[in-house]
Design a protein around this motif. Sequence first.
Motif, PDB file in Angstrom:
ATOM      1  N   VAL A   1       0.838  -1.272   0.086  1.00  0.00           N
ATOM      2  CA  VAL A   1       0.017   0.007  -0.013  1.00  0.00           C
ATOM      3  C   VAL A   1       0.915   1.288  -0.108  1.00  0.00           C
ATOM      4  O   VAL A   1       1.611   1.390   0.929  1.00  0.00           O
ATOM      5  CB  VAL A   1      -0.929  -0.112   1.310  1.00  0.00           C
ATOM      6  CG1 VAL A   1      -1.701   1.317   1.169  1.00  0.00           C
ATOM      7  CG2 VAL A   1      -1.890  -1.275   1.298  1.00  0.00           C
TER       8      VAL A   1
ATOM      9  N   ILE B   1      -1.639  -1.089  -4.166  1.00  0.00           N
ATOM     10  CA  ILE B   1      -2.909  -0.082  -4.093  1.00  0.00           C
ATOM     11  C   ILE B   1      -2.330   1.027  -3.565  1.00  0.00           C
ATOM     12  O   ILE B   1      -1.463   1.259  -2.491  1.00  0.00           O
ATOM     13  CB  ILE B   1      -4.045  -0.708  -2.890  1.00  0.00           C
ATOM     14  CG1 ILE B   1      -4.567  -2.118  -3.352  1.00  0.00           C
ATOM     15  CG2 ILE B   1      -4.929   0.342  -2.681  1.00  0.00           C
ATOM     16  CD1 ILE B   1      -5.633  -2.669  -2.345  1.00  0.00           C
TER      17      ILE B   1
ATOM     18  N   TYR C   1      -7.310   4.502  -4.952  1.00  0.00           N
ATOM     19  CA  TYR C   1      -8.485   4.974  -4.257  1.00  0.00           C
ATOM     20  C   TYR C   1      -8.362   6.609  -4.361  1.00  0.00           C
ATOM     21  O   TYR C   1      -7.461   7.299  -3.669  1.00  0.00           O
ATOM     22  CB  TYR C   1      -8.586   4.781  -2.684  1.00  0.00           C
ATOM     23  CG  TYR C   1      -9.262   3.336  -2.524  1.00  0.00           C
ATOM     24  CD1 TYR C   1     -10.319   3.070  -2.213  1.00  0.00           C
ATOM     25  CD2 TYR C   1      -8.311   2.077  -2.491  1.00  0.00           C
ATOM     26  CE1 TYR C   1     -11.012   2.028  -1.951  1.00  0.00           C
ATOM     27  CE2 TYR C   1      -8.701   1.150  -2.025  1.00  0.00           C
ATOM     28  CZ  TYR C   1     -10.156   0.789  -1.906  1.00  0.00           C
ATOM     29  OH  TYR C   1     -10.541  -0.412  -1.536  1.00  0.00           O
TER      30      TYR C   1
ATOM     31  N   GLU D   1     -12.217  -4.219   2.852  1.00  0.00           N
ATOM     32  CA  GLU D   1     -12.355  -4.017   1.362  1.00  0.00           C
ATOM     33  C   GLU D   1     -11.026  -4.186   0.568  1.00  0.00           C
ATOM     34  O   GLU D   1     -10.778  -4.930  -0.345  1.00  0.00           O
ATOM     35  CB  GLU D   1     -13.007  -2.773   0.972  1.00  0.00           C
ATOM     36  CG  GLU D   1     -13.293  -2.504  -0.361  1.00  0.00           C
ATOM     37  CD  GLU D   1     -13.934  -1.153  -0.695  1.00  0.00           C
ATOM     38  OE1 GLU D   1     -15.052  -1.053  -0.427  1.00  0.00           O
ATOM     39  OE2 GLU D   1     -13.174  -0.178  -1.410  1.00  0.00           O
ATOM     40  N   ILE D   2     -10.028  -3.633   1.201  1.00  0.00           N
ATOM     41  CA  ILE D   2      -8.697  -3.524   0.785  1.00  0.00           C
ATOM     42  C   ILE D   2      -8.038  -4.973   0.753  1.00  0.00           C
ATOM     43  O   ILE D   2      -7.629  -5.663  -0.099  1.00  0.00           O
ATOM     44  CB  ILE D   2      -7.688  -2.611   1.299  1.00  0.00           C
ATOM     45  CG1 ILE D   2      -8.125  -1.044   0.974  1.00  0.00           C
ATOM     46  CG2 ILE D   2      -6.317  -2.929   0.977  1.00  0.00           C
ATOM     47  CD1 ILE D   2      -7.368   0.060   1.960  1.00  0.00           C
TER      48      ILE D   2
END
Length: 393
Positions: free
Chosen positions: A33, A66, A92, A333-334
């Motif tokens: 991330v 992400i 995102y 969700e991630i």
Amino acid sequence: MIKEVATDINCLVHDTDLPFPEYLKEIDYHLIVLGPTFLCNRYYPTKLKKTLSKYRFIASSNACKIALPQDDYDCSSILDQWMVDWNIDLVYSVCPNNWDVLYPNYSQKGQIKLGYTGYISESWIRSWAKPKPRDDRRIDVSYRASNLPANFGSVGQLKGDIARRFTSSLPSNDLYLDISVDPQDMIPGNRWHNFLEDSKFCLVTPSGSSLLDPKGEFRKRVNNFCKKFPNATFEDIASECFPGEDKRFLFTAISPRNIEAALSETVQIATPGTYSGLMQPIEHFIPLEESCSNISSVLTMMRDKFLIRKISRDCKDAILAEPRLQTKNIVYEILSFAENTSTTRNIQETPQKQIEQLFERYYTHLEVLADSFWFKRRLIRTFLIKIKTSMNL
């Protein structure tokens, strides 16, 4: 957020101001991330070049990747290409729309989902289950913000302007105000939450920008122009540095202040905006014109105790009703997305014992390195502040 919610997984959070050890590149990561602070390196060409070199292993990693950027509109073209070059799986974006403008290349190959500028932890919900009663609050209207540079457009300018306009528009001084845009009055950490909870009302404006700056060129022009003409108005700067560009696009979203004020049941006095579709005027906040021309109407609503109780309750309910605003839900969700991606790619697992040994080595080493690094940073910062203060004198 991940370490807080998913305590059963192996999770390492790295401060990228510090060097990333070579031995940690041996791990077969399932998820990487990229946080907003790390992605802010795009603003500085030299720093970005070093970042892309030092962390190039991420580009070739088979892990699910992400990105959680903020201020997507600032150096958007650089961010867009970065996401493409590093094969990011999911971005995102905190901007609810104009994704094709912000990510013209990445949107053709990667996934984009709506993110938010802040998320609600379980501890916040518990601590604000019963906020301080309104009658016990010391401050009538509070506000803290920064005077943003002109390269955030008129939306950015409003953050500083609204403090002055609101204060000067009041017909009398019978309200106790704690309003400031002075950096020295910044309120950090938990003190900010206490400050909000001690406020009956707070000013808010839409978070974001009304200027798209794909490569940071407008930022450079503004900086150079303001050095030559430090007293220039926003209109002068806009005319010289980005004529016709302001408000071509609006990139606004709900801010952490909106979320925290709602949870603390501090009624927001807000200028017009979409607020990510989560807050509506009169139902969730007292509407304030940008010019503050409706100040008499605002004061009337502030004195209506029944209305104020309803607004504070309904706004809190609306914010808590959005499940994707809560930390645990966005983390799950991630992780679900990462698990599906890892399964599809058949990413092998690094043995647990090896991971534990590497993590222990990392934290032992980094604790000493971090203390030394930030101690030096604080010394340099203190020294520079003293020099600047003496020059101003």
